[in-house]
Design a protein around this motif. Structure first.
Motif, short mmCIF file in Angstrom:
data_model
loop_
_atom_site.label_atom_id
_atom_site.label_comp_id
_atom_site.label_asym_id
_atom_site.label_seq_id
_atom_site.Cartn_x
_atom_site.Cartn_y
_atom_site.Cartn_z
N MET A 87 0.84 -1.21 0.00
CA MET A 87 0.00 0.00 0.00
C MET A 87 0.88 1.25 0.00
O MET A 87 0.55 2.26 -0.64
N ALA A 88 2.02 1.17 0.73
CA ALA A 88 2.93 2.31 0.77
C ALA A 88 3.44 2.61 -0.64
O ALA A 88 3.50 3.77 -1.06
N LYS A 89 3.80 1.55 -1.35
CA LYS A 89 4.32 1.74 -2.70
C LYS A 89 3.26 2.34 -3.61
O LYS A 89 3.55 3.10 -4.52
N ALA A 90 2.02 1.98 -3.32
CA ALA A 90 0.92 2.48 -4.14
C ALA A 90 0.52 3.89 -3.76
O ALA A 90 -0.42 4.44 -4.33
N GLY A 91 1.22 4.45 -2.76
CA GLY A 91 0.93 5.83 -2.38
C GLY A 91 -0.36 5.98 -1.59
O GLY A 91 -1.00 7.03 -1.62
N ARG A 92 -0.74 4.96 -0.88
CA ARG A 92 -1.99 5.02 -0.10
C ARG A 92 -1.78 5.84 1.17
O ARG A 92 -0.66 6.09 1.61
N LYS A 93 -2.90 6.20 1.77
CA LYS A 93 -2.84 7.10 2.93
C LYS A 93 -3.68 6.58 4.08
O LYS A 93 -4.56 5.73 3.89
N VAL A 94 -3.40 7.12 5.27
CA VAL A 94 -4.30 6.88 6.41
C VAL A 94 -4.85 8.21 6.86
O VAL A 94 -4.30 9.28 6.55
N ARG A 95 -5.93 8.12 7.61
CA ARG A 95 -6.52 9.35 8.15
C ARG A 95 -6.05 9.50 9.59
O ARG A 95 -6.26 8.60 10.41
N LEU A 96 -5.36 10.60 9.87
CA LEU A 96 -4.89 10.84 11.22
C LEU A 96 -6.08 11.29 12.07
O LEU A 96 -6.69 12.32 11.79
N PRO A 97 -6.43 10.51 13.08
CA PRO A 97 -7.62 10.84 13.86
C PRO A 97 -7.44 12.15 14.62
O PRO A 97 -6.34 12.66 14.73
N LEU A 98 -8.52 12.64 15.16
CA LEU A 98 -8.58 13.83 16.02
C LEU A 98 -8.30 15.13 15.28
O LEU A 98 -9.00 16.10 15.44
N GLU A 138 -4.95 13.75 6.31
CA GLU A 138 -4.52 12.58 5.55
C GLU A 138 -3.00 12.55 5.57
O GLU A 138 -2.35 13.54 5.25
N ILE A 139 -2.44 11.41 5.97
CA ILE A 139 -0.98 11.31 5.94
C ILE A 139 -0.62 10.04 5.18
O ILE A 139 -1.33 9.04 5.23
N PRO A 140 0.53 10.09 4.49
CA PRO A 140 0.89 8.94 3.64
C PRO A 140 1.47 7.77 4.44
O PRO A 140 2.02 7.97 5.53
N ILE A 141 1.29 6.60 3.88
CA ILE A 141 2.05 5.45 4.35
C ILE A 141 3.32 5.43 3.53
O ILE A 141 3.25 5.47 2.30
N ILE A 142 4.45 5.42 4.19
CA ILE A 142 5.70 5.42 3.43
C ILE A 142 6.52 4.18 3.78
O ILE A 142 6.32 3.57 4.82
N ALA A 143 7.42 3.84 2.88
CA ALA A 143 8.30 2.69 3.09
C ALA A 143 9.67 3.19 3.49
O ALA A 143 10.30 3.98 2.77
#
Length: 1096
Positions: A291-302, A306-311
């Motif tokens: 997912m990191a390679k695909a440039g996917r993101k997570v939502r930082l709660p509170l 949006e922040i990226p998943i990085i490798a």
RNA sequence: ACGCCCGUAGCUCAGUUGGUUAGAGCGCCUCCCUUACAAGGAGGAUGUCGGGGGUUCGAAUCCCUCCGGGCGUACCA
């Protein structure tokens, strides 16, 4: 004037009188002259934060020892005294008092108000410190004392800063620093300590944005500081978790194979753990990596970002959850991750006081610990907390405020330590100019001896290799030095800076242009891309069409007056003087040359009462005369903080090292092996020891403690405050005493009452107590002995005269003591050269006590009796005066007060002292010549004869003690001896009779025992003490001796019977053994014969 | 975790390049207020040199290993 010596040794009256005399006569004054030999010691400047403790006593005594020793050798000595403003430590103490006493903060009193209060505090401290040092006998040139904030030092700081700024070695930049939220300043790595606190490990779930089928819906990260999630800018996962995991498992298997039986269980558990992770966790990690390679993101709660998943390989699949939250502004490792992935950005969520800032959304204003709870509660409510574990965590604390420091991204000033393209010019404009790769590299070259000649190597003592390694390791990192502190107490950073529209700067160009070309002004123009330009280049660049709209300007003036003169104009242009101050070590780093008047001794603004630093009629200026210096004396904890930095600035400003030798003395620990510290209550004030035992006793023991590289345990006792008047004083050992209710308090084991060793718990009703150490009695005893031995000499020196002496004129004991004296002088000198004060004072003590007092003084007593021959008395007087003269000189660097006092009296009674010729005299011993071993007075024959006599004497005394012969009884003695032994005993028979308490002594080959004689056997001869014996006891004793000898003989026979030994050991060793065997056999034969005679 | 240092008498420490029977000071025991010194003098007792293994004719000393302590550096999601 005659010197009146009291009947008893009393340091409390003697020492202040000597101090007064030294100070009145300016006995320690240093003046430049035409002498070639110089010796310069720069005092490690004590903080004005508080008073000195035993560690300083060690440091000061070691320096004084070296200084007095060199001064007596005729060197032009300078011991530079002074104090350090200690920015953060002093401000912290004063702020704390302000809060306690007036309940005010620094903001209530303002910058000037606070500085004023600190100045008052510093002045009080300085007085106390100088009092302590003078009490210890420190022979600094007090008139030259400096303070790191005085005009002379401040100018050096300013000039150095300017030079480095102009050379591009000082810059301002964004860095992660250790932030003390309580004091609100950056602190250096060295100002931190680790402490274990009870903490929690929080597992947080960050929702994946748009999870696809089969993908995890959340990424779980673990943290000990959940509030920092507000500043997360990414979540990291290992780029190839499967391989990393497989490698870890393979490594663990390897380890298991090599594991010892004991380690096995642990290694197996670990392997099991890794395998379980591989099974349970790895599949998800592999997915997340994809997912990191695909440039996917997570939502930082509170905070809903949006922040990226990085490798990134920083995420270790074997640890935690395998994923890591990345908070570049608040974690050094995450900061490094950001450097590798600049696109993730950075978000600082902490304000200077440790509360959450505007970036923290609705948590803004909450303290970080409150925010931690709030964040966790809110995440809990959202179901985003996976679990929470209790855990012990080691956290960096600020040494100054004792609070937890936070890694914090902020703008700070730095000195570039790393190599610079093209190198750095060291000693620019001096005769010693040279080029170095960089600042740190120059200091490394200094310890390696690689500086261009004639510069010398900086060498460490007494263990050159070990300490050089410490120094080199630290310098090799070449880490930039953070020099800005957000304090009010210190040297203000002399830079005017501010940002302005490019257009405005260009408009100012006609007015500023020429000003900025002056060589006492340095300006830099900073572009938004981080590049830095000289004004001339900048004006050209900024005139170009696509120039940035806004730039930052930094201006530094070399001379302080410019700040006042030009300041208002700069302010008008929108520039401000930087509010920060410099790290204290910046000014201490200059100490070896700032104190001598650098950059220009002739114009150094010393105080009215101080000697000028410029050239004068009798000699050159202080800087050229005393720089480079000689020896720096300090503890090893300060090698990196200070020693390395002094070398750097010395090379940078003057092109040469500040000193050639660094003497690192031991750290003083308490009876438990813990470092002494005020707050723990195990510290000792040198003045308390001086009051109790005397400064000479303190110095004697401190010298004795300094044996080598080992730290020293000094057991500490509390003087019980619960002793009733009239009762003897009680001492309580703090190593075994139980701790009281507060840090630094202890319970009296008898009364169970608490005592306060810190002196801070008066309000709590705890009785204050003083700390001491009985170890110092040894020193007091020594001084007492010296005092009394001198008194004995003085009783007999009246009428002493000098005539040139030759060895042949003298009796055996005279030749012996003079020979021993030469050996002692040579040995003490050698030990001092080897930086071994303990060995030096040990030798001096042994000579003085075991030879001079125990033997020589006793041996010559008969010669001072009325009936003694006049010539014999006169010779004894002259030798005694000469030996005392040399001994006092030899002891002076160790126990200066006592020797100075006795010196006056000796000079009155024996105005001319000497042997073959008269010794050079001096009114005060502090200026007297250091004794030199004169080989002409070495006398191996006399030493051998006296050694034989002593051996007999000791053996006879032992027999007397065994048979309980009263000390006063003089015992008739017959000695059966032949040849050389007989001759020696004959020559020394009078001495032996006197020293061993014998009546008539008969020596001959056929001397016979009487039935009631005790037999004493030494070597190949026997002595009979007539009329003292109990036959049964005598047989027993001889029997025992025979057995012991038989055992020794057996040991040697075995050794000699070993063919390997005879064949392989050096012939000399074998011969020695054979000789020993022969001697022991003779002794045994003698004892057997005696036993036979006794019918045993 | 890695690196450096240390472990010797009840206590604090020496012990040089392996080589006589491992030392000092303090403390302890016995005797002595002897005309400089009782803060002193004379004499005495006290050690598996942290444990184990090795090299060597010979180890407190050199090597390996374990145990215990200190310091430094790193790491701790």
């Amino acid at each position: 004037m005659t010197t009146e010596l009291p009947a008893k040794y009393d340091p409390a009256t003697l020492e202040p009188a000597v101090t007064a005399r030294w100070l009145q006569n300016k006995a320690f004054a240093a003046t430049t002259d035409r002498r070639d030999n110089r010796y310069v010691v720069m005092m490690p400047l004590p903080n004005v934060t508080g008073a000195l403790h035993m560690g300083h006593a060690m440091d000061n005594v070691m320096q004084d020892l070296l200084i007095r020793w060199h001064r007596m050798q005729g060197d032009n000595t300078l011991w530079q005294a002074g104090t350090d403003h200690a920015g953060i430590a002093t401000q912290a103490v004063v702020e704390k008092r302000l809060k306690e006493i007036e309940n005010k903060t620094r903001h209530d009193v303002g910058r000037d108000g606070l500085v004023q209060r600190i100045q008052d505090w510093a002045a009080t401290s300085q007085k106390r410190i100088v009092g302590q040092q003078q009490g210890m006998g420190c022979s600094c040139d007090w008139d030259r004392a400096r303070f790191t904030m005085d005009a002379v030092c401040a100018r050096a700081v300013r000039h150095t800063f300017f030079k480095m700024f102009a050379d591009g070695l000082i810059f301002r930049g964004d860095r992660l620093v250790n932030w003390d939220c309580h004091l609100q300043t950056a602190v250096a790595d060295d100002e931190l300590y680790k402490a274990t606190v009870q903490g929690k490990f929080h597992y947080l779930r960050y929702p994946v944005i748009g999870p696809q089928a089969g993908e995890p819906t959340h990424v779980v990260v673990a943290t000990t500081r959940p509030e920092t999630m507000l500043g997360d800018t990414a979540v990291a996962v290992h780029p190839d978790p499967a391989t990393a995991m497989a490698e870890a498992i393979a490594a663990q298997q390897q380890k298991l194979q090599q594991a010892t039986a004991k380690e096995r269980a642990e290694a197996e558990t670990e392997l099991e753990r890794l395998r379980a992770r591989e099974r349970d966790l790895l599949p998800a990690l592999v997915q997340i990596a994809a997912m990191a390679k695909a440039g996917r993101k997570v939502r930082l709660p509170l905070v809903d970002r949006e922040i990226p998943i990085i490798a990134d390989t920083w995420a270790d699949p074997t640890l935690g959850t395998g994923c890591v939250k990345i908070t570049p502004a608040h974690d050094p490792n995450d900061y490094a991750v950001w450097q590798r992935h600049p696109h993730i950005g950075v978000r600082n969520v902490l304000a200077a006081d440790g509360s959450i800032n505007d970036n923290g959304g609705r948590y803004r204003g909450q303290d970080r610990f409150a925010a931690r709870k709030a964040v966790m509660a809110d995440l809990q409510a959202l179901g985003l907390v996976e679990k929470v574990e209790d855990r012990e965590i080691e956290i960096d604390h600020s040494d100054r405020s004792k609070t937890i420091v936070e890694p914090w991204l902020s703008k700070q000033w730095f000195v570039r330590m790393a190599d610079v393209p093209g190198g750095v010019t060291m000693g620019k404009g001096t005769a010693r100019e040279f080029r170095a790769a960089g600042l740190a590299q120059a200091a490394l070259d200094a310890s390696a001896g690689r500086l261009p000649a004639p510069r010398k190597q900086v060498a460490f003592h007494p263990d050159p290799e070990r300490y050089r390694k410490m120094y080199d390791q630290w310098l090799a990192e070449k880490r930039d030095w953070c020099i800005s502190r957000q304090l009010w107490w210190g040297h203000r950073i002399p830079v005017w800076r501010g940002s302005m529209p490019t257009q405005k700067l260009l408009m100012l160009q006609p007015m500023l242009g020429s000003q900025l070309q002056r060589d006492d002004v340095c300006a830099w123009i900073l572009l938004p891309d981080g590049s830095r330009l000289r004004p001339a280049d900048a004006f050209a660049t900024l005139a170009a069409p696509n120039a940035p709209a806004e730039i930052e300007v930094q201006i530094c003036f070399r001379d302080e007056t410019a700040d006042q003169n030009v300041g208002p104009i700069l302010q008008g242009a929108g520039l401000q003087l930087d509010p920060d101050v410099l790290d204290t070590w910046f000014s201490s780093a200059l100490w070896p040359h700032s104190t001598l008047g650098w950059p220009d001794p002739a114009t150094a603004r010393v105080n009215d009462a101080q000697p000028v630093l410029g050239a004068h009629a009798a000699g050159p200026d202080a800087l050229s005369f005393w720089y480079p210096g000689s020896c720096l004396v300090t503890g090893r904890d300060i090698i990196t903080l200070w020693v390395a930095r002094m070398v750097i600035t010395g090379l940078y400003n003057l092109g040469d090292v500040p000193f050639t030798d660094v003497f690192l003395h031991a750290t003083i620990l308490d009876g438990r092996g813990e470092r002494m510290s005020k707050s723990k209550g195990n510290g000792i004030d040198p003045l308390d020891i001086i009051a109790r035992y005397g400064a000479d006793a303190l110095r004697y023991v401190v010298c004795e403690l300094q044996t080598g590289t080992q730290d020293i345990r000094l057991p500490v006792q509390a003087i019980s405050p619960f002793t009733n008047a009239g009762e003897p004083e009680k001492l309580i050992d703090l190593a075994t005493a139980k701790p009281g209710p507060y840090l630094g308090t202890f319970l009296d084991p008898e009364t169970k009452q608490p005592m306060d060793l810190v002196g801070q718990y008066g309000k709590e009703g705890i009785t204050p107590a003083k700390a001491t150490s009985e170890r110092f009695t040894v020193g007091a005893n020594f001084c007492n002995k010296v005092f009394n031995a001198a008194r004995f000499a003085f009783l007999n020196l009246e009428g002493s005269a000098f005539v040139p002496l030759r060895p042949a004129d003298l009796r055996l004991e005279d030749r012996w003591i003079l020979s021993r004296l030469q050996a002692a002088i040579a040995s003490v000198h050698g030990s001092l050269q080897a930086y071994n004060p303990s060995a030096a004072i040990g030798t001096a003590r042994d000579f003085f006590w075991n030879e001079l007092c125990d033997w020589y003084l006793e041996m010559i007593k008969p010669r001072f009796r009325a009936e003694a021959a006049a010539a014999s008395t006169a010779a004894a007087r002259q030798v005694l005066a000469a030996v005392l003269d040399q001994t006092l000189r030899l002891l002076h660097p160790f126990v200066p007060f006592l020797t100075e006092t006795l010196w006056s009296k000796l000079r009155e009674l024996a105005p001319v002292r000497g042997l073959a010729s008269a010794f050079a005299d001096s009114e005060m011993i502090v200026h007297a010549n250091w004794p030199q071993a004169d080989a002409a007075w070495s006398d191996r024959d006399a030493e051998r004869q006296v050694a034989t006599m002593q051996a007999w004497c000791v053996a006879i005394r032992e027999a007397r003690a065994r048979y309980q012969v009263a000390p006063k009884d003089r015992v008739p003695c017959r000695i059966a001896a032949e040849g050389a032994t007989a001759a020696t005993l004959q020559a020394a028979s009078e001495l032996l009779a006197h020293m061993a308490g014998l009546a008539a002594v008969e020596i001959g080959p056929n001397a016979q025992r009487t039935p009631d004689s005790a037999t004493v056997v030494v070597g190949d001869a026997k002595a009979f003490l007539l009329g003292v014996v109990d036959l049964t006891k005598e047989r027993q004793k001889l029997q025992q001796q025979a057995e012991k000898l038989q055992a020794q003989i057996g040991g040697i026979e075995q050794k000699l019977g070993n063919p390997g030994f005879v064949a392989k050991a050096p012939p000399a060793v074998v011969a020695q053994q054979q000789q020993n065997l022969e001697q022991l056999r003779q002794q045994l034969a003698g004892i057997r014969q005696s036993l036979q005679e006794l019918g045993g």
